[in-house]
Design a protein around this motif. Structure first.
Motif, PDB file in Angstrom:
ATOM      1  N   UNK A   1      31.015  -6.823 -22.745  1.00 62.95           N
ATOM      2  CA  UNK A   1      32.146  -6.038 -22.260  1.00 62.95           C
ATOM      3  C   UNK A   1      31.787  -4.832 -21.417  1.00 62.95           C
ATOM      4  N   UNK A   2      30.529  -4.663 -21.061  1.00 64.93           N
ATOM      5  CA  UNK A   2      30.112  -3.459 -20.348  1.00 64.93           C
ATOM      6  C   UNK A   2      29.013  -3.772 -19.335  1.00 64.93           C
ATOM      7  N   UNK A   3      29.190  -3.257 -18.122  1.00 66.18           N
ATOM      8  CA  UNK A   3      28.161  -3.345 -17.084  1.00 66.18           C
ATOM      9  C   UNK A   3      27.920  -1.924 -16.577  1.00 66.18           C
ATOM     10  N   UNK A   4      26.669  -1.506 -16.618  1.00 64.77           N
ATOM     11  CA  UNK A   4      26.318  -0.196 -16.091  1.00 64.77           C
ATOM     12  C   UNK A   4      24.969  -0.291 -15.399  1.00 64.77           C
ATOM     13  N   UNK A   5      24.562   0.777 -14.761  1.00 65.58           N
ATOM     14  CA  UNK A   5      23.305   0.772 -14.038  1.00 65.58           C
ATOM     15  C   UNK A   5      22.294   1.718 -14.637  1.00 65.58           C
ATOM     16  N   UNK A   6      21.031   1.366 -14.471  1.00 66.03           N
ATOM     17  CA  UNK A   6      19.948   2.244 -14.869  1.00 66.03           C
ATOM     18  C   UNK A   6      19.121   2.552 -13.623  1.00 66.03           C
ATOM     19  N   UNK A   7      18.917   3.822 -13.368  1.00 62.35           N
ATOM     20  CA  UNK A   7      18.119   4.264 -12.230  1.00 62.35           C
ATOM     21  C   UNK A   7      16.737   4.653 -12.728  1.00 62.35           C
ATOM     22  N   UNK A   8      15.721   4.130 -12.093  1.00 63.50           N
ATOM     23  CA  UNK A   8      14.343   4.439 -12.457  1.00 63.50           C
ATOM     24  C   UNK A   8      13.429   4.336 -11.255  1.00 63.50           C
ATOM     25  N   UNK A   9      12.174   4.630 -11.483  1.00 67.18           N
ATOM     26  CA  UNK A   9      11.171   4.503 -10.429  1.00 67.18           C
ATOM     27  C   UNK A   9      11.462   5.346  -9.204  1.00 67.18           C
ATOM     28  N   UNK A  10      12.090   6.502  -9.414  1.00 68.27           N
ATOM     29  CA  UNK A  10      12.485   7.343  -8.283  1.00 68.27           C
ATOM     30  C   UNK A  10      11.329   8.251  -7.898  1.00 68.27           C
ATOM     31  N   UNK A  11      10.959   8.192  -6.645  1.00 71.19           N
ATOM     32  CA  UNK A  11       9.921   9.082  -6.132  1.00 71.19           C
ATOM     33  C   UNK A  11      10.113   9.244  -4.630  1.00 71.19           C
ATOM     34  N   UNK A  12       9.899  10.473  -4.170  1.00 73.75           N
ATOM     35  CA  UNK A  12       9.877  10.792  -2.744  1.00 73.75           C
ATOM     36  C   UNK A  12       8.507  11.379  -2.459  1.00 73.75           C
ATOM     37  N   UNK A  13       7.899  10.945  -1.378  1.00 73.00           N
ATOM     38  CA  UNK A  13       6.589  11.460  -1.001  1.00 73.00           C
ATOM     39  C   UNK A  13       6.603  12.983  -1.054  1.00 73.00           C
TER      40      UNK A  13
ATOM     41  N   UNK B   1       4.091   9.113  -8.729  1.00 75.84           N
ATOM     42  CA  UNK B   1       5.109   9.041  -9.776  1.00 75.84           C
ATOM     43  C   UNK B   1       4.515   9.020 -11.179  1.00 75.84           C
ATOM     44  N   UNK B   2       3.454   8.270 -11.362  1.00 72.68           N
ATOM     45  CA  UNK B   2       2.925   8.039 -12.704  1.00 72.68           C
ATOM     46  C   UNK B   2       1.652   8.848 -12.947  1.00 72.68           C
ATOM     47  N   UNK B   3       1.430   9.235 -14.195  1.00 73.31           N
ATOM     48  CA  UNK B   3       0.241   9.987 -14.575  1.00 73.31           C
ATOM     49  C   UNK B   3      -1.017   9.170 -14.294  1.00 73.31           C
ATOM     50  N   UNK B   4      -0.970   7.896 -14.651  1.00 73.49           N
ATOM     51  CA  UNK B   4      -2.072   6.977 -14.367  1.00 73.49           C
ATOM     52  C   UNK B   4      -1.543   5.956 -13.361  1.00 73.49           C
ATOM     53  N   UNK B   5      -2.124   5.960 -12.187  1.00 73.65           N
ATOM     54  CA  UNK B   5      -1.639   5.083 -11.124  1.00 73.65           C
ATOM     55  C   UNK B   5      -1.883   3.619 -11.481  1.00 73.65           C
TER      56      UNK B   5
ATOM     57  N   UNK C   1       0.836  -1.202   0.000  1.00 72.83           N
ATOM     58  CA  UNK C   1       0.000   0.000   0.000  1.00 72.83           C
ATOM     59  C   UNK C   1       0.874   1.258   0.000  1.00 72.83           C
ATOM     60  N   UNK C   2       1.988   1.229   0.725  1.00 72.57           N
ATOM     61  CA  UNK C   2       2.896   2.375   0.751  1.00 72.57           C
ATOM     62  C   UNK C   2       3.566   2.563  -0.618  1.00 72.57           C
ATOM     63  N   UNK C   3       3.995   1.449  -1.255  1.00 71.33           N
ATOM     64  CA  UNK C   3       4.554   1.544  -2.603  1.00 71.33           C
ATOM     65  C   UNK C   3       3.494   2.045  -3.591  1.00 71.33           C
ATOM     66  N   UNK C   4       2.256   1.617  -3.409  1.00 75.48           N
ATOM     67  CA  UNK C   4       1.166   2.065  -4.279  1.00 75.48           C
ATOM     68  C   UNK C   4       0.949   3.570  -4.135  1.00 75.48           C
ATOM     69  N   UNK C   5       1.014   4.077  -2.917  1.00 77.74           N
ATOM     70  CA  UNK C   5       0.884   5.528  -2.706  1.00 77.74           C
ATOM     71  C   UNK C   5       1.978   6.280  -3.457  1.00 77.74           C
ATOM     72  N   UNK C   6       3.204   5.765  -3.402  1.00 80.58           N
ATOM     73  CA  UNK C   6       4.311   6.409  -4.116  1.00 80.58           C
ATOM     74  C   UNK C   6       4.104   6.337  -5.629  1.00 80.58           C
ATOM     75  N   UNK C   7       3.677   5.172  -6.117  1.00 77.80           N
ATOM     76  CA  UNK C   7       3.446   5.012  -7.561  1.00 77.80           C
ATOM     77  C   UNK C   7       2.378   5.988  -8.048  1.00 77.80           C
ATOM     78  N   UNK C   8       1.396   6.261  -7.200  1.00 77.97           N
ATOM     79  CA  UNK C   8       0.336   7.201  -7.560  1.00 77.97           C
ATOM     80  C   UNK C   8       0.884   8.619  -7.712  1.00 77.97           C
TER      81      UNK C   8
END
Length: 146
Positions: free
Chosen positions: A74-86, A27-31, A18-25
């Motif tokens: 030959x390459x390892x890197x990171x992708x950052x996504x889904x970032x949201x702060x209340x 973050x995204x235009x359509x929850x 439920x807490x992750x759902x609140x954050x997703x709401x």
């Protein structure tokens, strides 16, 4: 009150979903549905190629960031996504702390760099203050997978 940043490694409880759902709401235009948040969060924490970082205050999840391993020959890197702060806690450097936790994780995994994208001006300023710079690429998305 102190906000702790940590890697979330366990299967989430329904209260945590439920807490992750609140954050997703926020973050995204359509929850997304509660069920979709539950399924994807469980998949993220079960994955050996993803890390979910959270910001908690008194046990309540008030921020998140997903770090994904990206591999090419030959390459390892990171992708950052889904970032949201209340929205009630924005401006308190929690996004900076979540991103720093991802950087430490990436260093331990041997990443050469991180990629991310944002459309929010405040987030862009945050990332630029942490050494990110715009790339000359054209973001593309195929909306329907058949």
């Amino acid at each position: 009150m102190t906000v702790a940043i940590e890697r979330f490694k366990t299967q989430p409880s329904s209260e945590q979903i439920a807490q992750f759902h609140d954050l997703a709401s926020q973050l995204y235009t359509v929850a997304p549905s509660f069920e979709d948040v539950a399924a994807t969060t469980q998949e993220i924490v079960s994955s050996s190629s993803r890390a979910l970082f959270v910001a908690r205050q008194e046990g309540i999840i008030l921020g998140q960031l997903v770090c994904t391993d990206m591999l090419e020959p030959g390459l390892r890197f990171g992708y950052i996504g889904g970032v949201v702060v209340d929205e009630r806690l924005r401006g308190q450097r929690i996004g900076t702390r979540l991103t720093a936790a991802a950087h430490e994780y990436g260093e331990s995994r041997g990443y050469r760099y991180f990629d991310l994208s944002t459309s929010k001006p405040a987030a862009r300023l945050l990332y630029e203050s942490m050494g990110y710079h715009p790339r000359q690429t054209t973001p593309m998305r195929r909306s329907e997978i058949s």
